[in-house]
Design a protein around this motif. Sequence first.
Motif, PDB file in Angstrom:
ATOM      1  N   TYR A   1       0.824  -1.221   0.000  1.00  0.00           N
ATOM      2  CA  TYR A   1       0.000   0.000   0.000  1.00  0.00           C
ATOM      3  C   TYR A   1       0.852   1.262   0.000  1.00  0.00           C
ATOM      4  N   VAL A   2       2.015   1.176   0.666  1.00  0.00           N
ATOM      5  CA  VAL A   2       2.840   2.387   0.800  1.00  0.00           C
ATOM      6  C   VAL A   2       3.289   2.918  -0.567  1.00  0.00           C
ATOM      7  N   ASN A   3       3.351   2.040  -1.586  1.00  0.00           N
ATOM      8  CA  ASN A   3       3.714   2.545  -2.921  1.00  0.00           C
ATOM      9  C   ASN A   3       2.753   3.639  -3.370  1.00  0.00           C
ATOM     10  N   HIS A   4       1.454   3.478  -3.049  1.00  0.00           N
ATOM     11  CA  HIS A   4       0.455   4.477  -3.468  1.00  0.00           C
ATOM     12  C   HIS A   4       0.722   5.838  -2.826  1.00  0.00           C
ATOM     13  N   VAL A   5       0.988   5.866  -1.547  1.00  0.00           N
ATOM     14  CA  VAL A   5       1.171   7.181  -0.903  1.00  0.00           C
ATOM     15  C   VAL A   5       2.493   7.835  -1.353  1.00  0.00           C
ATOM     16  N   ILE A   6       3.497   6.999  -1.650  1.00  0.00           N
ATOM     17  CA  ILE A   6       4.745   7.551  -2.217  1.00  0.00           C
ATOM     18  C   ILE A   6       4.461   8.105  -3.619  1.00  0.00           C
ATOM     19  N   ASN A   7       3.660   7.386  -4.399  1.00  0.00           N
ATOM     20  CA  ASN A   7       3.288   7.903  -5.734  1.00  0.00           C
ATOM     21  C   ASN A   7       2.614   9.265  -5.619  1.00  0.00           C
ATOM     22  N   VAL A   8       1.678   9.411  -4.682  1.00  0.00           N
ATOM     23  CA  VAL A   8       0.912  10.664  -4.568  1.00  0.00           C
ATOM     24  C   VAL A   8       1.847  11.827  -4.233  1.00  0.00           C
TER      25      VAL A   8
ATOM     26  N   ASP B   1      -3.312   9.117  -9.273  1.00  0.00           N
ATOM     27  CA  ASP B   1      -2.634   7.830  -9.091  1.00  0.00           C
ATOM     28  C   ASP B   1      -3.625   6.668  -9.158  1.00  0.00           C
ATOM     29  N   ASN B   2      -4.782   6.815  -8.518  1.00  0.00           N
ATOM     30  CA  ASN B   2      -5.769   5.724  -8.560  1.00  0.00           C
ATOM     31  C   ASN B   2      -6.255   5.478  -9.993  1.00  0.00           C
ATOM     32  N   LEU B   3      -6.475   6.557 -10.742  1.00  0.00           N
ATOM     33  CA  LEU B   3      -6.993   6.386 -12.112  1.00  0.00           C
ATOM     34  C   LEU B   3      -5.921   5.819 -13.037  1.00  0.00           C
ATOM     35  N   ARG B   4      -4.670   6.242 -12.859  1.00  0.00           N
ATOM     36  CA  ARG B   4      -3.591   5.654 -13.670  1.00  0.00           C
ATOM     37  C   ARG B   4      -3.532   4.153 -13.440  1.00  0.00           C
ATOM     38  N   ASP B   5      -3.712   3.767 -12.186  1.00  0.00           N
ATOM     39  CA  ASP B   5      -3.697   2.348 -11.872  1.00  0.00           C
ATOM     40  C   ASP B   5      -4.879   1.640 -12.538  1.00  0.00           C
TER      41      ASP B   5
END
Length: 179
Positions: A33-40, A126-130
């Motif tokens: 999950y931490v990848n998402h917050v680093i992406n943001v 980030d969520n939409l790119r995913d």
Amino acid sequence: MTPHPSSRFMECLQYAAHKHRDQRRKDPAQTPYVNHVINVSTILAVEACIEDEAVLMAAILHDVVEDTDATFADLEALFGADVCGLVREVTDDKSLDKQERKRLQIANAAKTSPRAKLIKLADKLDNLRDLLVNTPQGWTEERRELYFVWAKQVVDNLRGTNTNLELKLDEIFRQRGLL
Ligand SMILES: Nc1nc2c(ncn2[C@@H]2O[C@H](COP(=O)(O)OP(=O)(O)O)[C@@H](OP(=O)(O)OP(=O)(O)O)[C@H]2O)c(=O)[nH]1
Ligand SMILES: [Mn+2]
């Protein structure tokens, strides 16, 4: 002198990585999950050229109260009132049912401060790119499509905040036939 991350910022990263350590994203690869917050936070620093450190820190912490045992009191004590206030602005009230939370994200987006709007825009990007490349586990195609439609309603209430991020989001909405 070469700019370097502050110790406050490094402590944020370490704290988020620790709190989210057992959590995975819903993609088939079960990305940590931490990848998402680093992406943001990276989207804000690199793509939106944001230098406001409290915003970059709050981006790292944006899901930590919603998804872990961390509290706002913890964040305020560790990272200060400004960072804590930003996280508060982007945190859903998990005591409400899901439909109500989704409705409130649309309604509350417009009332959010400009700095918190930046975090919300980067989060949705980030969520939409995913979602363009993955269908989360257990989701139907219809549910994926409905997320794009809902996210556009949220983003429409965040406009006028950052041209770069809004252009990138619009490119995705155009690709999905929503714009
Ligand atoms: N695209 C994508 N989303 C994932 C993935 N894993 C977890 N999520 C999270 O799922 C949420 C969307 O799923 P929903 O079923 O609509 O919402 P829920 O998790 O809150 O019940 C997003 O939250 P959100 O409320 O839109 O934003 P936020 O909670 O990130 O702030 C997103 O952060 C993944 O692999 N891909
Ligand atoms: Mn998020």
